[in-house]
Scaffold this active site. Structure first.
Site, PDB file in Angstrom:
ATOM      1  N   SER A   1     105.937 139.038  -2.500  1.00  0.00           N
ATOM      2  CA  SER A   1     105.651 137.842  -3.292  1.00  0.00           C
ATOM      3  C   SER A   1     106.041 136.530  -2.621  1.00  0.00           C
ATOM      4  O   SER A   1     105.763 135.460  -3.157  1.00  0.00           O
ATOM      5  CB  SER A   1     106.349 137.928  -4.652  1.00  0.00           C
ATOM      6  OG  SER A   1     105.642 138.779  -5.517  1.00  0.00           O
TER       7      SER A   1
ATOM      8  N   SER B   1     107.812 134.707 -10.748  1.00  0.00           N
ATOM      9  CA  SER B   1     106.958 135.412  -9.785  1.00  0.00           C
ATOM     10  C   SER B   1     105.837 136.205 -10.468  1.00  0.00           C
ATOM     11  O   SER B   1     105.483 137.302 -10.046  1.00  0.00           O
ATOM     12  CB  SER B   1     107.801 136.360  -8.920  1.00  0.00           C
ATOM     13  OG  SER B   1     107.074 136.753  -7.769  1.00  0.00           O
TER      14      SER B   1
ATOM     15  N   LYS C   1     103.430 133.985  -2.306  1.00  0.00           N
ATOM     16  CA  LYS C   1     103.129 132.981  -3.332  1.00  0.00           C
ATOM     17  C   LYS C   1     103.497 131.558  -2.924  1.00  0.00           C
ATOM     18  O   LYS C   1     103.064 130.602  -3.567  1.00  0.00           O
ATOM     19  CB  LYS C   1     103.824 133.341  -4.645  1.00  0.00           C
ATOM     20  CG  LYS C   1     103.302 134.621  -5.313  1.00  0.00           C
ATOM     21  CD  LYS C   1     103.953 134.830  -6.682  1.00  0.00           C
ATOM     22  CE  LYS C   1     103.414 136.068  -7.391  1.00  0.00           C
ATOM     23  NZ  LYS C   1     104.103 137.302  -6.981  1.00  0.00           N
TER      24      LYS C   1
END
Length: 378
Positions: A60, A120, A63
């Site tokens: 993640s 997240s 991101k």
């Protein structure tokens, strides 16, 4: 013969070793990760590196590029924080961390951005990607194009959220993720969310808990993003500020969550303990004018190109400056043309360079101008 062979080995090691002006002897065993980097966000200097160009799944931490593109779309006016975004079927089917969007549910860009940065949320991330890029594939193309613009040569995104179970060629590296992190943190709006520990959505019904535990434990933390999958391990891009200096530590492939946080904290603490950022104290009187041959103006006084900052070891003294300018240049001269440089030194060691440039355009003199000057003198 043995001495000769040893000399060859030592030379080869020096030639092929990764170069960094500041990379130093932090014990790699203390940094429990497959790959790591510590970078000064103010100058771009690399202070520490460990396999920082190795292709790995960023989970993640992916991101941060999604966040960057959303922030840039907001800055350009392409989208607004108050825009209503309707959750698609693709967005709601995302697994992992999520805010459990329902198909057709409407949230604002700000609500979704908050969910991505703090919690997240993969579903919120996909909804934002569709809103900015028109489709997930369109947004992923934007991500890869922006990565190339930033000089990320070891990155390829296949989705906007970092889920890697169906993304075989989705990878990045610690160095590239540090570059992206530096760009994200130029947007001061992001700290409004990255430093929040607890928040909520849907009128308090959905709790958002920051996945970055350093927000509660590390002095000066400013962000930024964690990531975890079975393939990637435990990852983080951690940003922090102390005494006006901004650092980013990227950790990829730790075996435990605690390892990533401890390793990031160790790198950041090391950077703040050993280094500082200085702004050069320039003497404009030492910048010499440059003669312009064949120009409407006969001389031009160069100016420093940018207000530069430089990373130095704490306690560095005897910072001095060597001023070098051209004696003359030929017209035409364009604004921003290089006319010299200022070399910044710590003792005898060069720590940086500032370009001296023309502050204006100077046109080449022509026959019309010559006659005009003659007539004015008559």
């Amino acid at each position: 013969m043995k001495k000769c062979l040893l000399a060859i080995i030592l030379v080869a090691a020096l030639i092929f070793a990764p170069f960094s002006a500041f990379a130093k002897g932090a014990d790699n065993d203390e940094i429990k990760a497959k790959s790591a980097i510590l970078m000064c966000m103010d100058t771009g200097d690399v202070i520490y590196q460990k396999n920082d160009k190795e292709h790995l799944s960023p989970a993640s931490v992916t991101k941060i590029m999604t966040i960057l593109l959303v922030l840039e779309a907001l800055d350009s006016g392409k989208i607004k924080m108050t825009d209503k975004v309707t959750a698609s079927a693709d967005a709601v089917k995302m697994g992992g961390s999520q805010i459990w969007l329902e198909q057709g549910e409407v949230m604002t860009v700000e609500e979704l951005l908050k969910a991505v940065i703090i919690a997240s949320a993969n579903d919120a991330c996909t909804a934002l990607g569709e809103h900015v890029g028109g489709s997930v594939s369109g947004f992923v193309k934007m991500m890869n194009d922006r990565a190339k613009e930033l000089g990320c040569n070891d990155t390829n995104f296949e989705n906007c959220n970092g889920l890697d179970d169906t993304a075989a060629n989705h990878y990045s590296c610690a160095y590239d993720l540090a570059l992206i992190s530096c760009e994200v943190m130029k947007h001061k709006t992001v700290e409004k969310y990255t430093t929040v520990w607890l928040d909520s959505l849907r009128g308090g019904e959905t709790e958002l808990n920051n996945t970055n535990k350093l927000v509660n434990t590390f002095n000066g933390i400013t962000g930024l993003k964690t990531g975890t999958t079975s393939n990637a391990g435990f990852c983080i891009s951690a940003t922090a500020r102390r005494d006006g200096m901004n650092l980013v530590a990227v950790i990829l492939g730790s075996e435990t969550s605690e390892d990533r946080f401890e390793s990031a904290a160790k790198l950041l603490d090391m950077g703040f303990a050993d280094y500082e950022v200085i702004k050069p104290k320039l003497d404009k009187k030492k910048i010499k004018a440059v003669k312009v041959t064949g120009g409407k103006d006969k001389i031009v006084k160069p100016v420093p190109s940018i207000s530069s900052k430089f990373l130095v070891k704490k306690g560095s003294d005897n910072i001095n400056y060597k001023y070098t300018s051209l004696s003359k240049t030929a017209a035409p001269v364009k604004k921003g043309d290089s006319l010299g440089k200022i070399t910044v030194l710590s003792g005898e060691s060069k720590i940086g360079e500032i370009s001296l440039v023309s502050p204006t355009d100077i046109a080449k003199i022509d026959i019309t101008t010559i006659f005009s000057d003659i007539l004015l003198k008559i």
